[in-house]
Design a protein around this motif. Structure first.
Motif, PDB file in Angstrom:
ATOM      1  N   GLU A  75      44.762  97.201  44.268  1.00  0.00           N
ATOM      2  CA  GLU A  75      44.232  98.315  45.058  1.00  0.00           C
ATOM      3  C   GLU A  75      45.201  98.679  46.174  1.00  0.00           C
ATOM      4  N   LYS A  79      47.360 102.310  46.863  1.00  0.00           N
ATOM      5  CA  LYS A  79      47.085 103.129  48.045  1.00  0.00           C
ATOM      6  C   LYS A  79      48.193 103.131  49.095  1.00  0.00           C
ATOM      7  N   VAL A 127      48.207 110.048  48.582  1.00  0.00           N
ATOM      8  CA  VAL A 127      47.250 108.961  48.785  1.00  0.00           C
ATOM      9  C   VAL A 127      46.800 108.932  50.219  1.00  0.00           C
TER      10      VAL A 127
END
Length: 127
Positions: A75, A79, A127
């Motif tokens: 994750e 990001k 992002v």
């Protein structure tokens, strides 16, 4: 994550062996790799903060074959914009027995993301 990205990640996995009682990661330290356990077991110790207790409490979880350590790195890699903000571990993980695992390092994740081999849905600027 699509099947192609998953296959690409598998190409970067490296076998890793940890001896019994080896400390894999310590709470508050940077996560350097994600591990997929293929044999053996680990114990994860998660400190529980409670202002009413004089001594911190601890939660335990056994990690066995088929489980992950450090999966939050995926994750984070999807990001992050700079790769300078490497996440820290919120738990200490120690081997109960000899452990065999596959490791995906932070450096490999960085290579995969920057080469756009994984996480193609968004550019880093979006992002």
């Amino acid at each position: 994550m699509n099947d192609s990205e998953l296959r690409t990640i598998c190409d970067y996995l490296k076998p890793k062996v940890f001896e019994e009682n080896a400390k894999v990661v310590e709470v508050g330290q940077p996560l350097n790799a994600m591990l997929y356990i293929i044999a053996g077991s680990m114990q994860a110790y998660l400190p529980i903060r409670d202002a009413r207790e004089a001594h911190p409490l601890t939660s335990f979880k056994t990690l066995k074959k088929g489980m992950f350590v450090g999966e939050q790195l995926l994750e984070w890699a999807a990001k992050t914009k700079t790769f300078d903000d490497q996440p820290i571990s919120f738990k200490t993980v120690r081997c109960c027995k000899k452990v065999e695992a596959f490791a995906l390092t932070v450096d490999d994740l960085k290579t995969l993301v920057l080469s756009r081999k994984i996480f193609l849905m968004k550019s880093k600027g979006d992002v």
